[in-house]
Write a protein that holds these residues in place. Structure first.
Motif, PDB file in Angstrom:
ATOM      1  N   ARG A  70     -22.460 -21.916   1.919  1.00  0.00           N
ATOM      2  CA  ARG A  70     -23.724 -22.357   1.314  1.00  0.00           C
ATOM      3  C   ARG A  70     -24.765 -22.629   2.376  1.00  0.00           C
ATOM      4  O   ARG A  70     -25.929 -22.284   2.214  1.00  0.00           O
ATOM      5  CB  ARG A  70     -23.491 -23.614   0.467  1.00  0.00           C
ATOM      6  CG  ARG A  70     -22.715 -23.283  -0.764  1.00  0.00           C
ATOM      7  CD  ARG A  70     -23.185 -23.898  -2.068  1.00  0.00           C
ATOM      8  NE  ARG A  70     -24.427 -24.623  -2.111  1.00  0.00           N
ATOM      9  CZ  ARG A  70     -24.587 -25.713  -2.857  1.00  0.00           C
ATOM     10  NH1 ARG A  70     -23.593 -26.206  -3.541  1.00  0.00           N
ATOM     11  NH2 ARG A  70     -25.761 -26.304  -2.922  1.00  0.00           N
ATOM     12  N   ARG A  74     -26.069 -19.323   3.649  1.00  0.00           N
ATOM     13  CA  ARG A  74     -26.988 -18.693   2.689  1.00  0.00           C
ATOM     14  C   ARG A  74     -28.346 -19.368   2.708  1.00  0.00           C
ATOM     15  O   ARG A  74     -29.380 -18.712   2.666  1.00  0.00           O
ATOM     16  CB  ARG A  74     -26.401 -18.774   1.276  1.00  0.00           C
ATOM     17  CG  ARG A  74     -25.845 -17.432   0.784  1.00  0.00           C
ATOM     18  CD  ARG A  74     -25.341 -17.545  -0.627  1.00  0.00           C
ATOM     19  NE  ARG A  74     -24.089 -18.286  -0.684  1.00  0.00           N
ATOM     20  CZ  ARG A  74     -23.710 -19.088  -1.676  1.00  0.00           C
ATOM     21  NH1 ARG A  74     -24.510 -19.296  -2.711  1.00  0.00           N
ATOM     22  NH2 ARG A  74     -22.557 -19.705  -1.653  1.00  0.00           N
ATOM     23  N   GLU A  75     -28.323 -20.713   2.782  1.00  0.00           N
ATOM     24  CA  GLU A  75     -29.599 -21.425   2.772  1.00  0.00           C
ATOM     25  C   GLU A  75     -30.398 -21.159   4.041  1.00  0.00           C
ATOM     26  O   GLU A  75     -31.608 -21.027   3.995  1.00  0.00           O
ATOM     27  CB  GLU A  75     -29.366 -22.923   2.570  1.00  0.00           C
ATOM     28  CG  GLU A  75     -29.561 -23.302   1.112  1.00  0.00           C
ATOM     29  CD  GLU A  75     -28.689 -24.456   0.653  1.00  0.00           C
ATOM     30  OE1 GLU A  75     -28.669 -25.490   1.343  1.00  0.00           O
ATOM     31  OE2 GLU A  75     -28.021 -24.310  -0.395  1.00  0.00           O
ATOM     32  N   ARG A  76     -29.681 -21.046   5.157  1.00  0.00           N
ATOM     33  CA  ARG A  76     -30.371 -20.771   6.419  1.00  0.00           C
ATOM     34  C   ARG A  76     -30.995 -19.383   6.404  1.00  0.00           C
ATOM     35  O   ARG A  76     -32.112 -19.197   6.868  1.00  0.00           O
ATOM     36  CB  ARG A  76     -29.413 -20.913   7.604  1.00  0.00           C
ATOM     37  CG  ARG A  76     -29.252 -22.365   7.981  1.00  0.00           C
ATOM     38  CD  ARG A  76     -28.345 -22.551   9.151  1.00  0.00           C
ATOM     39  NE  ARG A  76     -28.183 -23.974   9.440  1.00  0.00           N
ATOM     40  CZ  ARG A  76     -27.237 -24.483  10.221  1.00  0.00           C
ATOM     41  NH1 ARG A  76     -26.379 -23.671  10.807  1.00  0.00           N
ATOM     42  NH2 ARG A  76     -27.158 -25.767  10.437  1.00  0.00           N
ATOM     43  N   SER A  77     -30.256 -18.383   5.887  1.00  0.00           N
ATOM     44  CA  SER A  77     -30.816 -17.035   5.898  1.00  0.00           C
ATOM     45  C   SER A  77     -31.974 -16.932   4.907  1.00  0.00           C
ATOM     46  O   SER A  77     -32.916 -16.183   5.131  1.00  0.00           O
ATOM     47  CB  SER A  77     -29.738 -15.983   5.622  1.00  0.00           C
ATOM     48  OG  SER A  77     -29.050 -16.275   4.448  1.00  0.00           O
ATOM     49  N   ARG A  78     -31.895 -17.708   3.835  1.00  0.00           N
ATOM     50  CA  ARG A  78     -33.024 -17.718   2.888  1.00  0.00           C
ATOM     51  C   ARG A  78     -34.259 -18.313   3.564  1.00  0.00           C
ATOM     52  O   ARG A  78     -35.361 -17.813   3.410  1.00  0.00           O
ATOM     53  CB  ARG A  78     -32.652 -18.538   1.651  1.00  0.00           C
ATOM     54  CG  ARG A  78     -33.424 -18.100   0.407  1.00  0.00           C
ATOM     55  CD  ARG A  78     -33.078 -18.941  -0.806  1.00  0.00           C
ATOM     56  NE  ARG A  78     -31.640 -18.934  -1.082  1.00  0.00           N
ATOM     57  CZ  ARG A  78     -30.970 -19.970  -1.602  1.00  0.00           C
ATOM     58  NH1 ARG A  78     -31.595 -21.096  -1.870  1.00  0.00           N
ATOM     59  NH2 ARG A  78     -29.687 -19.897  -1.855  1.00  0.00           N
ATOM     60  N   GLU A  79     -34.026 -19.375   4.343  1.00  0.00           N
ATOM     61  CA  GLU A  79     -35.154 -20.009   5.038  1.00  0.00           C
ATOM     62  C   GLU A  79     -35.776 -19.055   6.044  1.00  0.00           C
ATOM     63  O   GLU A  79     -36.998 -18.986   6.159  1.00  0.00           O
ATOM     64  CB  GLU A  79     -34.693 -21.278   5.757  1.00  0.00           C
ATOM     65  CG  GLU A  79     -34.796 -22.507   4.891  1.00  0.00           C
ATOM     66  CD  GLU A  79     -34.013 -23.685   5.453  1.00  0.00           C
ATOM     67  OE1 GLU A  79     -33.890 -23.767   6.688  1.00  0.00           O
ATOM     68  OE2 GLU A  79     -33.529 -24.495   4.650  1.00  0.00           O
ATOM     69  N   SER A  80     -34.942 -18.332   6.790  1.00  0.00           N
ATOM     70  CA  SER A  80     -35.498 -17.466   7.828  1.00  0.00           C
ATOM     71  C   SER A  80     -36.168 -16.234   7.225  1.00  0.00           C
ATOM     72  O   SER A  80     -36.986 -15.573   7.871  1.00  0.00           O
ATOM     73  CB  SER A  80     -34.408 -17.043   8.821  1.00  0.00           C
ATOM     74  OG  SER A  80     -33.402 -16.341   8.148  1.00  0.00           O
ATOM     75  N   ALA A  81     -35.847 -15.925   5.971  1.00  0.00           N
ATOM     76  CA  ALA A  81     -36.487 -14.784   5.303  1.00  0.00           C
ATOM     77  C   ALA A  81     -37.892 -15.126   4.826  1.00  0.00           C
ATOM     78  O   ALA A  81     -38.689 -14.249   4.548  1.00  0.00           O
ATOM     79  CB  ALA A  81     -35.630 -14.313   4.124  1.00  0.00           C
ATOM     80  N   ARG A  82     -38.170 -16.420   4.751  1.00  0.00           N
ATOM     81  CA  ARG A  82     -39.474 -16.839   4.246  1.00  0.00           C
ATOM     82  C   ARG A  82     -40.614 -16.508   5.190  1.00  0.00           C
ATOM     83  O   ARG A  82     -40.470 -16.620   6.383  1.00  0.00           O
ATOM     84  CB  ARG A  82     -39.463 -18.367   4.004  1.00  0.00           C
ATOM     85  CG  ARG A  82     -39.273 -18.656   2.538  1.00  0.00           C
ATOM     86  CD  ARG A  82     -39.360 -20.136   2.268  1.00  0.00           C
ATOM     87  NE  ARG A  82     -38.325 -20.508   1.263  1.00  0.00           N
ATOM     88  CZ  ARG A  82     -37.642 -21.648   1.311  1.00  0.00           C
ATOM     89  NH1 ARG A  82     -37.841 -22.520   2.262  1.00  0.00           N
ATOM     90  NH2 ARG A  82     -36.746 -21.905   0.380  1.00  0.00           N
TER      91      ARG A  82
END
Ligand SMILES: [Zn+2]
Length: 144
Positions: A133, A136-144
């Motif tokens: 989790r 996933r949250e870190r990669s979502r943040e870096s995709a922003r």
């Protein structure tokens, strides 16, 4: 007076059921801490005051002793004397655990269990879940 005595006995029984800061619990906390997870202990505002709460992952963890929580394993076997008493007692605990789980899920919490007899493997599964989790949250943040 009778009420005081019975509530004292009751609270002793409860603390035997939900033993706090037990060895298995300290093991789980140590590993979570080492992996960098933030958590709170025994939140009394949540159903069943879970042993560990990870607010960032809306996850609660119960570290359960097999006997008191009626685990289906060797340690969870009922004593051969006073069978009726123990069946009622442990059955009641297990029903309360199930009711707490239902209430927690209704509040949006994920509920994880670490059983005494599976301490290492259950903790490993929990850590894997939390690491995934976090990833996933870190990669979502870096995709922003
Ligand atoms: Zn067990």
């Amino acid at each position: 007076m009778a009420d005081n005595v019975s509530s004292l006995v009751r609270s002793r029984m409860m603390s035997a059921v939900r033993g706090r800061h037990t060895r298995p619990e300290r093991y789980v906390r140590k590993l979570l801490h080492a992996a960098g997870f933030r958590f709170r202990l025994h939140r009394s505002d949540l159903p069943g005051s879970p042993d560990v709460t990870l607010p960032a992952y809306n996850t609660v963890v119960f570290v359960n002793g097999c006997f008191w929580h009626g685990h289906d394993c060797l340690r969870g076997r009922l004593p051969s004397s006073n069978v009726k008493f123990w069946r009622r007692k442990i059955g009641g605990n297990a029903r309360r655990d199930a009711a707490n789980e239902t209430a927690l899920k209704a509040l949006g919490w994920k509920v994880a269990y670490v059983w005494q007899c599976q301490l290492r493997s259950d903790t490993a599964v929990l850590l894997k879940y939390l690491r995934n989790r976090r990833q996933r949250e870190r990669s979502r943040e870096s995709a922003r």
